[in-house]
Enzyme design. Sequence first.
Site, PDB file in Angstrom:
ATOM      1  N   TYR A   1     104.761 -26.027  21.324  1.00 37.81           N
ATOM      2  CA  TYR A   1     103.430 -26.481  20.720  1.00 37.81           C
ATOM      3  C   TYR A   1     103.770 -27.530  19.845  1.00 37.81           C
ATOM      4  CZ  TYR A   1      98.918 -25.247  18.629  1.00 37.81           C
ATOM      5  OH  TYR A   1      97.610 -25.144  18.196  1.00 37.81           O
TER       6      TYR A   1
ATOM      7  N   SER B   1     108.381 -21.038  24.508  1.00 34.35           N
ATOM      8  CA  SER B   1     107.097 -20.968  23.582  1.00 34.35           C
ATOM      9  C   SER B   1     105.974 -21.326  24.263  1.00 34.35           C
ATOM     10  CB  SER B   1     107.316 -21.718  22.411  1.00 34.35           C
ATOM     11  OG  SER B   1     106.414 -21.475  21.382  1.00 34.35           O
ATOM     12  N   GLN B   2     105.406 -22.490  23.826  1.00 34.72           N
ATOM     13  CA  GLN B   2     104.110 -22.928  24.752  1.00 34.72           C
ATOM     14  C   GLN B   2     104.550 -23.449  25.902  1.00 34.72           C
ATOM     15  OE1 GLN B   2     100.676 -26.104  23.655  1.00 34.72           O
ATOM     16  NE2 GLN B   2     102.573 -27.190  24.385  1.00 34.72           N
TER      17      GLN B   2
ATOM     18  N   ASP C   1     110.610 -12.044  16.302  1.00 33.17           N
ATOM     19  CA  ASP C   1     109.695 -13.355  16.475  1.00 33.17           C
ATOM     20  C   ASP C   1     108.097 -13.084  15.953  1.00 33.17           C
ATOM     21  OD1 ASP C   1     108.351 -15.497  17.145  1.00 33.17           O
ATOM     22  OD2 ASP C   1     109.144 -15.632  19.477  1.00 33.17           O
TER      23      ASP C   1
ATOM     24  N   HIS D   1     111.907 -17.016  16.659  1.00 37.30           N
ATOM     25  CA  HIS D   1     111.378 -17.566  17.889  1.00 37.30           C
ATOM     26  C   HIS D   1     112.232 -18.593  18.385  1.00 37.30           C
ATOM     27  CE1 HIS D   1     108.059 -19.099  20.043  1.00 37.30           C
ATOM     28  NE2 HIS D   1     108.007 -20.316  19.788  1.00 37.30           N
TER      29      HIS D   1
END
Length: 324
Positions: A91, A188-189, A274, A303
Amino acid sequence: MLFDLSLDRLRDYRPEPEEPADFDAFWEKTLAETARHDLDAAFVPYDTGFATLDVFDVAFRGWGGQPVKAWLLLPKERSGPLPAVVQYIGYNGGRGIPYSWPVWSSLGYAHLVMDNRGQGGGGKNTADTPDFAPDGHGSASPGFLTQGIEDPHRHYYRRLITDAVRAVDAVRAHGAVDAARVAVLGGSQGGGLALAVAGLRDDVAAAVADVPFLCHYRRASQITDAGPYAEIARWLSGHRFRVDEAMTTLSYFDGVNFAARATAPAWFSVGLMDRICPSSTVFAAYHRYAGPARIEVFPYNGHEGGAEYDLPRKLAALRGVFGR
């Protein structure tokens, strides 16, 4: 610290999905509209000074025929078509500079790193792809999750996910790539995008989704105040009577729903501490994954998950799929 469900409960966590009845029709129409535009993949040699790698500055046509940038890295000494990995970025980051991405190509793979349209302003790798949104969108909180939250046709992630699907076509357009051996991966993203592509295409060889974002939006927005999911809560705190409308829009971009349509072998990872992508949201997608899937659990990580220490596991997984 742990703030989500215990690991025992996570292993049985299978929430009822929020899936619109026209989910498949929405994406079939979206991808068909983009397919009317020529891919126009271009690979321009880029001088990095790498002694063992060839680098190309890539451009192809993504959502709406709009230009998307990428890097392609290839081992300089190569013979025969190469298996490829398409990597999606986290992100508010972008493709940055090619010096950030030598690992996969150094291991013998073709490696395409797709840019994130309109992102790259968060102090991470920069992006070179603007977000052209001719239809615009209404009220939004800072960030990308609420851009177009009133209408899935105008939502930001409709455009970015479509770009991600087309990135697979882009890497296959290079003559050094074996079109039958292309995997998608990201964290993540990027992990959420890898899940989306695996759910929208039946021709990827594998998917790796590390600590994936873009999953189980309702729960995520209710249990963590960390960004980016906090963008949803912030928007809804002002638009008090539009919760169902917002969640319906987001359901078209939910990794839980894409996972239910994905059949390629997949490898997930999750950090139990996370707060950015809570573990229950990851397990919700993992448990709904339609193909063979495994998950690596990092009990004392947030994360960052397994970070670079987890690379050998992913490499072994892809070697098993690709045969090299």
